[in-house]
Motif scaffolding. Structure first.
Motif, PDB file in Angstrom:
ATOM      1  N   LEU A   2      -5.005  28.078  46.600  1.00  0.00           N
ATOM      2  CA  LEU A   2      -5.704  26.630  46.471  1.00  0.00           C
ATOM      3  C   LEU A   2      -6.226  26.589  44.808  1.00  0.00           C
ATOM      4  N   VAL A   3      -5.821  25.437  44.108  1.00  0.00           N
ATOM      5  CA  VAL A   3      -6.149  25.575  42.807  1.00  0.00           C
ATOM      6  C   VAL A   3      -7.048  24.020  42.482  1.00  0.00           C
ATOM      7  N   LEU A   4      -7.945  24.196  42.118  1.00  0.00           N
ATOM      8  CA  LEU A   4      -8.925  22.890  41.621  1.00  0.00           C
ATOM      9  C   LEU A   4      -8.783  22.446  40.317  1.00  0.00           C
ATOM     10  N   ILE A   5      -8.435  21.296  40.039  1.00  0.00           N
ATOM     11  CA  ILE A   5      -8.129  20.959  38.837  1.00  0.00           C
ATOM     12  C   ILE A   5      -9.120  19.901  38.596  1.00  0.00           C
ATOM     13  N   THR A   6      -9.555  19.724  37.434  1.00  0.00           N
ATOM     14  CA  THR A   6     -10.602  18.789  36.642  1.00  0.00           C
ATOM     15  C   THR A   6     -10.092  18.409  35.470  1.00  0.00           C
ATOM     16  N   TYR A   7     -10.386  17.061  35.238  1.00  0.00           N
ATOM     17  CA  TYR A   7     -10.164  16.640  33.934  1.00  0.00           C
ATOM     18  C   TYR A   7     -10.793  15.639  33.226  1.00  0.00           C
ATOM     19  N   ASP A   8     -10.895  15.428  32.111  1.00  0.00           N
ATOM     20  CA  ASP A   8     -11.846  14.490  31.250  1.00  0.00           C
ATOM     21  C   ASP A   8     -11.053  14.177  30.264  1.00  0.00           C
ATOM     22  N   VAL A   9     -10.642  12.792  30.461  1.00  0.00           N
ATOM     23  CA  VAL A   9      -9.612  12.105  29.438  1.00  0.00           C
ATOM     24  C   VAL A   9     -10.450  11.116  28.716  1.00  0.00           C
ATOM     25  N   GLU A  15      -4.145   4.183  24.769  1.00  0.00           N
ATOM     26  CA  GLU A  15      -3.389   5.397  24.865  1.00  0.00           C
ATOM     27  C   GLU A  15      -4.181   6.306  26.024  1.00  0.00           C
ATOM     28  N   GLY A  16      -5.330   6.398  25.762  1.00  0.00           N
ATOM     29  CA  GLY A  16      -6.201   7.442  26.526  1.00  0.00           C
ATOM     30  C   GLY A  16      -6.219   6.914  27.979  1.00  0.00           C
ATOM     31  N   ARG A  17      -6.301   5.711  28.156  1.00  0.00           N
ATOM     32  CA  ARG A  17      -6.222   4.926  29.569  1.00  0.00           C
ATOM     33  C   ARG A  17      -4.955   5.407  30.261  1.00  0.00           C
ATOM     34  N   ARG A  18      -3.865   5.376  29.495  1.00  0.00           N
ATOM     35  CA  ARG A  18      -2.376   5.462  29.921  1.00  0.00           C
ATOM     36  C   ARG A  18      -2.380   7.218  30.162  1.00  0.00           C
ATOM     37  N   ARG A  19      -2.845   8.036  29.520  1.00  0.00           N
ATOM     38  CA  ARG A  19      -3.053   9.501  29.750  1.00  0.00           C
ATOM     39  C   ARG A  19      -3.792   9.666  30.916  1.00  0.00           C
ATOM     40  N   LEU A  20      -4.860   8.989  31.137  1.00  0.00           N
ATOM     41  CA  LEU A  20      -5.658   9.094  32.337  1.00  0.00           C
ATOM     42  C   LEU A  20      -4.672   8.707  33.685  1.00  0.00           C
ATOM     43  N   ARG A  21      -3.988   7.745  33.637  1.00  0.00           N
ATOM     44  CA  ARG A  21      -3.254   7.234  34.838  1.00  0.00           C
ATOM     45  C   ARG A  21      -1.988   8.314  34.992  1.00  0.00           C
ATOM     46  N   LEU A  22      -1.531   8.756  33.965  1.00  0.00           N
ATOM     47  CA  LEU A  22      -0.404   9.878  34.173  1.00  0.00           C
ATOM     48  C   LEU A  22      -0.639  11.083  34.666  1.00  0.00           C
ATOM     49  N   ILE A  23      -1.934  11.494  34.231  1.00  0.00           N
ATOM     50  CA  ILE A  23      -2.543  12.907  34.926  1.00  0.00           C
ATOM     51  C   ILE A  23      -2.946  12.860  36.144  1.00  0.00           C
ATOM     52  N   ALA A  24      -3.690  11.582  36.545  1.00  0.00           N
ATOM     53  CA  ALA A  24      -4.167  11.155  37.888  1.00  0.00           C
ATOM     54  C   ALA A  24      -2.738  11.376  38.819  1.00  0.00           C
ATOM     55  N   LYS A  25      -1.760  10.567  38.381  1.00  0.00           N
ATOM     56  CA  LYS A  25      -0.343  10.266  39.033  1.00  0.00           C
ATOM     57  C   LYS A  25       0.091  11.829  39.499  1.00  0.00           C
ATOM     58  N   GLN A  26       0.166  12.739  38.576  1.00  0.00           N
ATOM     59  CA  GLN A  26       0.933  14.019  38.750  1.00  0.00           C
ATOM     60  C   GLN A  26      -0.007  14.727  39.556  1.00  0.00           C
ATOM     61  N   CYS A  27      -1.224  14.657  39.510  1.00  0.00           N
ATOM     62  CA  CYS A  27      -2.286  15.332  40.495  1.00  0.00           C
ATOM     63  C   CYS A  27      -2.088  14.944  41.965  1.00  0.00           C
ATOM     64  N   VAL A  28      -1.981  13.579  42.153  1.00  0.00           N
ATOM     65  CA  VAL A  28      -1.705  12.998  43.480  1.00  0.00           C
ATOM     66  C   VAL A  28      -0.360  13.556  43.847  1.00  0.00           C
ATOM     67  N   ASN A  29       0.522  13.601  43.375  1.00  0.00           N
ATOM     68  CA  ASN A  29       1.888  14.379  43.824  1.00  0.00           C
ATOM     69  C   ASN A  29       1.687  15.604  44.372  1.00  0.00           C
ATOM     70  N   TYR A  30       0.721  16.516  43.897  1.00  0.00           N
ATOM     71  CA  TYR A  30       0.538  17.815  44.269  1.00  0.00           C
ATOM     72  C   TYR A  30      -0.580  18.287  45.135  1.00  0.00           C
ATOM     73  N   GLY A  31      -1.574  17.341  45.270  1.00  0.00           N
ATOM     74  CA  GLY A  31      -2.573  17.645  45.894  1.00  0.00           C
ATOM     75  C   GLY A  31      -3.638  16.364  46.591  1.00  0.00           C
ATOM     76  N   GLN A  32      -4.888  16.584  46.830  1.00  0.00           N
ATOM     77  CA  GLN A  32      -5.850  15.461  47.440  1.00  0.00           C
ATOM     78  C   GLN A  32      -6.830  15.325  46.257  1.00  0.00           C
ATOM     79  N   ARG A  33      -6.985  14.013  46.053  1.00  0.00           N
ATOM     80  CA  ARG A  33      -8.292  13.917  45.312  1.00  0.00           C
ATOM     81  C   ARG A  33      -9.559  13.851  46.007  1.00  0.00           C
ATOM     82  N   VAL A  34     -10.458  14.666  45.517  1.00  0.00           N
ATOM     83  CA  VAL A  34     -11.790  14.923  46.272  1.00  0.00           C
ATOM     84  C   VAL A  34     -13.041  14.344  45.548  1.00  0.00           C
ATOM     85  N   GLN A  35     -12.826  13.880  44.303  1.00  0.00           N
ATOM     86  CA  GLN A  35     -13.721  13.281  43.486  1.00  0.00           C
ATOM     87  C   GLN A  35     -12.922  12.479  42.262  1.00  0.00           C
ATOM     88  N   ASN A  36     -13.533  11.617  41.533  1.00  0.00           N
ATOM     89  CA  ASN A  36     -12.726  10.890  40.586  1.00  0.00           C
ATOM     90  C   ASN A  36     -11.840  11.495  39.993  1.00  0.00           C
TER      91      ASN A  36
END
Length: 96
Positions: A2-9, A15-36
């Protein structure tokens, strides 16, 4: 493992809002969102390395941050949950 991934974008610009969406999309492909900006991902070593490579390629190292917490295979004893959101079992049955 189990890997816990956290990010602050930094989302002050488009461009920052685009990076935020891309990072979230990749994480959704691999796991479950447990907080924002927190995901629990059940990965093997190759998947963990590949996801880390993808996310680091998306982020701006001067503006954003990523954290990876490797909880291992015996993660059940390392997690406590309190509050309103129902916890989930990453290795349990997923019904769609």
């Amino acid at each position: 493992m189990l890997v816990l991934i956290t990010y602050d974008v930094n989302t002050e610009d488009a461009e920052g809002r685009r990076r935020l969406r891309l990072i979230a999309k990749q994480c959704v492909n691999y796991g479950q969102r447990v907080q924002n900006s927190v995901f629990e991902c059940l990965l093997n070593a190759a998947q963990a390395k590949m996801l880390k490579h993808k996310l680091c390629g998306i982020m701006d190292e001067k503006k954003d941050s990523l954290r990876f917490y490797y909880l291992g295979k015996n993660y059940q004893t390392k997690i406590e949950h309190f509050g309103t959101k129902v916890s989930y079992e990453p290795e349990g049955v997923l019904m769609i």
